[in-house]
Design an enzyme around this catalytic site. Structure first.
Site, PDB file in Angstrom:
ATOM      1  N   CYS A   5       0.869  -1.170   0.000  1.00  0.00           N
ATOM      2  CA  CYS A   5       0.000   0.000   0.000  1.00  0.00           C
ATOM      3  C   CYS A   5       0.901   1.213   0.000  1.00  0.00           C
ATOM      4  CB  CYS A   5      -0.911  -0.002   1.233  1.00  0.00           C
ATOM      5  SG  CYS A   5      -1.949   1.476   1.340  1.00  0.00           S
ATOM      6  N   GLU A   7      -3.429   1.031  -6.808  1.00  0.00           N
ATOM      7  CA  GLU A   7      -2.345   0.142  -7.195  1.00  0.00           C
ATOM      8  C   GLU A   7      -2.164   0.257  -8.689  1.00  0.00           C
ATOM      9  OE1 GLU A   7       0.625  -1.041  -6.455  1.00  0.00           O
ATOM     10  OE2 GLU A   7      -0.353  -1.835  -4.646  1.00  0.00           O
TER      11      GLU A   7
END
Length: 271
Positions: free
Chosen positions: A2, A114
């Site tokens: 993350c 992402e």
């Protein structure tokens, strides 16, 4: 992993969701649609209130800095590289194990970003041609619109170069725990592109479902073996993912338009 996420919910909303008992209006953060390492972020934690009559833990909404600095570190340098802790090893790594047993938190988010390298770009890399890969960002979020409650750790670090009364004498930092990305189908998948989170990236933030919040935040739970049970991945089929503008790749860009769902990957970034 993350490395970027969105957090737009107001503290009043988070207070209701997490049953917050204490938060300081002076620590209010503006909605952030492009949260990057070293930024200040909201975290939910259970901790006694200093100078309070009762020593009981109080559910608080606190403002922390993303990028954990261990209490024993000589300097805060390197915190920006400790934004993630792996669920598989968090109980044994020196930088995280003490926080894992006593300083756990929840980091609320709308979802996380992402990036996937486009097929055409990967082919060029394989051919040995020197071209910087252009990656397509995806936004991953709960399909039902609920808060994405990321499992986190927090830590205190004392800057010994400053006097006790200095407002920056203490740093409070945090890290997001990650786990293996789901290989099962997304609840809602984009029209073209990835079918599962693992198609986007092999790691994902560990999302805690509401039934785990109290146990995760309870500082009285200090048994590493019992706590590791809380690191199990959430049920599958809760997430959706969709392509968003490559503007999010520049941390200077910020605004709700970053969450606008595209009909497909941008030209030159086909999955």
């Amino acid at each position: 992993m993350c490395g970027r996420y969105a957090a737009s919910r107001r503290p009043e909303d988070l207070a209701g969701i997490f049953e917050i008992e204490k938060w300081d209006v002076e620590e209010t953060l503006a909605p952030d649609y492009n949260v990057a390492p070293t930024k200040e972020v909201y975290a939910v934690l259970d901790r006694p209130v200093k100078d309070a009559d009762s020593p009981r833990p109080v559910r608080q909404l606190r403002k922390l800095k993303w990028g954990l600095v261990p209490s024993w570190a000589k300097t805060p340098e390197g915190g920006d590289r400790m934004i993630n802790a792996r669920a598989e090893t968090v109980h044994e790594k020196p930088s995280y194990r003490r926080a894992f047993t006593s300083r756990r938190c929840i980091i609320p988010a709308d979802g996380y970003y992402e990036w996937v390298t486009g097929t055409a770009e990967r082919d060029l890399e394989v051919e040995g041609k020197k071209k910087r890969p252009r990656k397509q960002p995806y936004f991953v979020t709960p399909a039902d619109g609920s808060v994405f409650a990321m499992a986190g750790l927090y830590e205190f670090w004392r800057d010994r170069t400053l006097p006790d009364e200095h407002p920056l004498a203490w740093w409070v930092t945090c890290s997001v725990i990650t786990t293996e990305a789901e290989t099962t189908p997304l609840a809602v998948a984009p029209g073209e592109g990835p079918r599962a989170l693992a198609d986007i990236h092999p790691r994902m933030p560990l999302m805690l479902t509401p039934d785990r919040w109290d146990s995760w935040l309870d500082p009285a739970d200090t048994d590493p073996d019992a706590l590791r049970d809380l690191l199990a991945p959430p049920p599958t089929g809760l997430m959706r993912a969709f392509p968003v503008s490559t503007a999010v790749s520049n941390v200077r860009n910020n605004g709700p338009e970053l969450l606008k769902e595209l009909e497909g990957p941008e030209e030159g970034t086909l999955f």
